[in-house]
Motif scaffolding. Structure first.
Motif, mmCIF file in Angstrom:
data_model
loop_
_atom_site.group_PDB
_atom_site.id
_atom_site.type_symbol
_atom_site.label_atom_id
_atom_site.label_comp_id
_atom_site.label_asym_id
_atom_site.label_seq_id
_atom_site.Cartn_x
_atom_site.Cartn_y
_atom_site.Cartn_z
ATOM 1 N N TRP A 64 0.840 -1.197 0.000
ATOM 2 C CA TRP A 64 0.000 0.000 0.000
ATOM 3 C C TRP A 64 0.878 1.252 0.000
ATOM 4 O O TRP A 64 0.641 2.186 -0.778
ATOM 5 C CB TRP A 64 -0.915 -0.057 1.221
ATOM 6 N N LEU A 65 1.902 1.284 0.840
ATOM 7 C CA LEU A 65 2.799 2.441 0.893
ATOM 8 C C LEU A 65 3.523 2.636 -0.435
ATOM 9 O O LEU A 65 3.660 3.774 -0.919
ATOM 10 C CB LEU A 65 3.812 2.286 2.030
ATOM 11 N N SER A 66 3.975 1.556 -1.042
ATOM 12 C CA SER A 66 4.651 1.663 -2.340
ATOM 13 C C SER A 66 3.710 2.189 -3.411
ATOM 14 O O SER A 66 4.089 3.049 -4.211
ATOM 15 C CB SER A 66 5.207 0.300 -2.763
ATOM 16 N N ASP A 67 2.490 1.688 -3.430
ATOM 17 C CA ASP A 67 1.503 2.175 -4.406
ATOM 18 C C ASP A 67 1.222 3.656 -4.186
ATOM 19 O O ASP A 67 1.128 4.432 -5.144
ATOM 20 C CB ASP A 67 0.202 1.373 -4.318
ATOM 21 N N TRP A 68 1.068 4.060 -2.931
ATOM 22 C CA TRP A 68 0.807 5.465 -2.591
ATOM 23 C C TRP A 68 1.934 6.344 -3.133
ATOM 24 O O TRP A 68 1.701 7.373 -3.760
ATOM 25 C CB TRP A 68 0.670 5.594 -1.078
ATOM 26 N N GLU A 69 3.167 5.911 -2.906
ATOM 27 C CA GLU A 69 4.341 6.673 -3.351
ATOM 28 C C GLU A 69 4.421 6.712 -4.879
ATOM 29 O O GLU A 69 4.650 7.774 -5.464
ATOM 30 C CB GLU A 69 5.605 6.034 -2.779
ATOM 31 N N ASN A 70 4.221 5.576 -5.529
ATOM 32 C CA ASN A 70 4.308 5.497 -6.988
ATOM 33 C C ASN A 70 3.257 6.346 -7.676
ATOM 34 O O ASN A 70 3.464 6.794 -8.803
ATOM 35 C CB ASN A 70 4.202 4.054 -7.461
ATOM 36 N N GLU A 71 2.132 6.568 -7.021
ATOM 37 C CA GLU A 71 1.062 7.385 -7.596
ATOM 38 C C GLU A 71 1.284 8.874 -7.339
ATOM 39 O O GLU A 71 0.504 9.707 -7.791
ATOM 40 C CB GLU A 71 -0.291 6.932 -7.041
ATOM 41 N N GLY A 72 2.347 9.216 -6.605
ATOM 42 C CA GLY A 72 2.673 10.627 -6.364
ATOM 43 C C GLY A 72 1.784 11.313 -5.348
ATOM 44 O O GLY A 72 1.673 12.540 -5.341
ATOM 45 N N ASN A 73 1.160 10.561 -4.478
ATOM 46 C CA ASN A 73 0.264 11.140 -3.474
ATOM 47 C C ASN A 73 1.074 11.714 -2.317
ATOM 48 O O ASN A 73 2.222 11.323 -2.092
ATOM 49 C CB ASN A 73 -0.709 10.072 -2.978
ATOM 50 N N LYS A 74 0.453 12.636 -1.555
ATOM 51 C CA LYS A 74 1.190 13.280 -0.478
ATOM 52 C C LYS A 74 0.239 13.723 0.628
ATOM 53 O O LYS A 74 -0.796 14.323 0.364
ATOM 54 C CB LYS A 74 1.933 14.498 -1.011
ATOM 55 N N VAL A 75 0.623 13.414 1.871
ATOM 56 C CA VAL A 75 -0.090 13.916 3.049
ATOM 57 C C VAL A 75 0.567 15.226 3.447
ATOM 58 O O VAL A 75 1.782 15.279 3.639
ATOM 59 C CB VAL A 75 -0.026 12.906 4.214
ATOM 60 N N THR A 76 -0.222 16.291 3.550
ATOM 61 C CA THR A 76 0.329 17.598 3.913
ATOM 62 C C THR A 76 -0.066 18.036 5.318
ATOM 63 O O THR A 76 0.557 18.928 5.880
ATOM 64 C CB THR A 76 -0.114 18.682 2.910
ATOM 65 N N GLN A 77 -1.098 17.414 5.875
ATOM 66 C CA GLN A 77 -1.525 17.747 7.239
ATOM 67 C C GLN A 77 -2.130 16.511 7.874
ATOM 68 O O GLN A 77 -2.942 15.820 7.259
ATOM 69 C CB GLN A 77 -2.567 18.873 7.231
ATOM 70 N N TRP A 78 -1.742 16.243 9.091
ATOM 71 C CA TRP A 78 -2.396 15.218 9.901
ATOM 72 C C TRP A 78 -2.187 15.660 11.344
ATOM 73 O O TRP A 78 -1.239 15.276 11.998
ATOM 74 C CB TRP A 78 -1.836 13.834 9.644
ATOM 75 N N GLU A 79 -3.062 16.511 11.788
ATOM 76 C CA GLU A 79 -2.937 17.163 13.094
ATOM 77 C C GLU A 79 -3.837 16.476 14.118
ATOM 78 O O GLU A 79 -5.063 16.481 13.970
ATOM 79 C CB GLU A 79 -3.318 18.638 12.961
ATOM 80 N N ILE A 80 -3.232 15.902 15.119
ATOM 81 C CA ILE A 80 -3.982 15.248 16.189
ATOM 82 C C ILE A 80 -4.565 16.321 17.096
ATOM 83 O O ILE A 80 -3.839 17.165 17.623
ATOM 84 C CB ILE A 80 -3.081 14.295 16.997
ATOM 85 N N LYS A 81 -5.885 16.308 17.262
ATOM 86 C CA LYS A 81 -6.567 17.316 18.076
ATOM 87 C C LYS A 81 -6.844 16.838 19.494
ATOM 88 O O LYS A 81 -6.849 17.629 20.421
ATOM 89 C CB LYS A 81 -7.888 17.742 17.408
ATOM 90 N N SER A 82 -7.118 15.558 19.661
ATOM 91 C CA SER A 82 -7.406 15.032 21.001
ATOM 92 C C SER A 82 -7.213 13.524 21.011
ATOM 93 O O SER A 82 -7.185 12.879 19.965
ATOM 94 C CB SER A 82 -8.835 15.387 21.433
ATOM 95 N N GLY A 83 -7.065 12.995 22.217
ATOM 96 C CA GLY A 83 -6.910 11.563 22.388
ATOM 97 C C GLY A 83 -7.646 11.097 23.629
ATOM 98 O O GLY A 83 -7.731 11.825 24.624
ATOM 99 N N TYR A 84 -8.194 9.908 23.555
ATOM 100 C CA TYR A 84 -8.928 9.286 24.660
ATOM 101 C C TYR A 84 -8.369 7.877 24.813
ATOM 102 O O TYR A 84 -8.119 7.201 23.819
ATOM 103 C CB TYR A 84 -10.429 9.254 24.363
#
Length: 129
Positions: free
Chosen positions: A52-72
């Protein structure tokens, strides 16, 4: 397992995606981890996750934000629930939404993760509360 460590493992996972560091992502996962994405895709075991990670990379996709707001945390059952804000590009399409992850831990690693999506903009259909 302490709640600080539960948060740190989940943070390592999200930071790994933002930095596009596959070793960081994989380093917090049990070899038999199961990840279920908000869209229904399910990846079972480290080999499927690597693919899955290799496919994501090969397709040129990119995560630009993943901000954790809270945790329980439920320390007895070793489960953490995290709320976050997420932005990514899949090809040239931008996606921005809020979400949550239910994370189950085994040993000192993530064993299972299920992700859920919510629209980024929330509103009161009957006026302000």
């Amino acid at each position: 397992m302490k709640r600080e460590y539960m948060l740190e493992l989940f943070r390592q996972y999200t930071e790994g995606w933002k930095e596009w560091n596959k070793a960081m992502i994989l380093g917090c996962l049990d070899s038999n981890s199961v990840i279920t994405e908000f869209n229904g895709q399910k990846f079972a075991g480290i080999e499927q996750i690597k693919r899955w990670l290799s496919d994501w990379e090969n397709e040129g996709n990119k995560v630009t934000q993943w901000e954790i707001k809270s945790g329980y945390y439920d320390l007895e059952s070793r489960v953490g629930v995290f709320e976050w804000i997420f932005t990514c590009f899949v090809g040239s399409d931008k996606y921005h939404f809020k979400g949550s992850s239910i994370v189950k831990y085994q040993g000192n690693l993530i064993k299972e993760m299920r992700e859920y999506q919510m629209e980024a903009d929330n509103y009161y259909p009957y006026g302000d509360n």
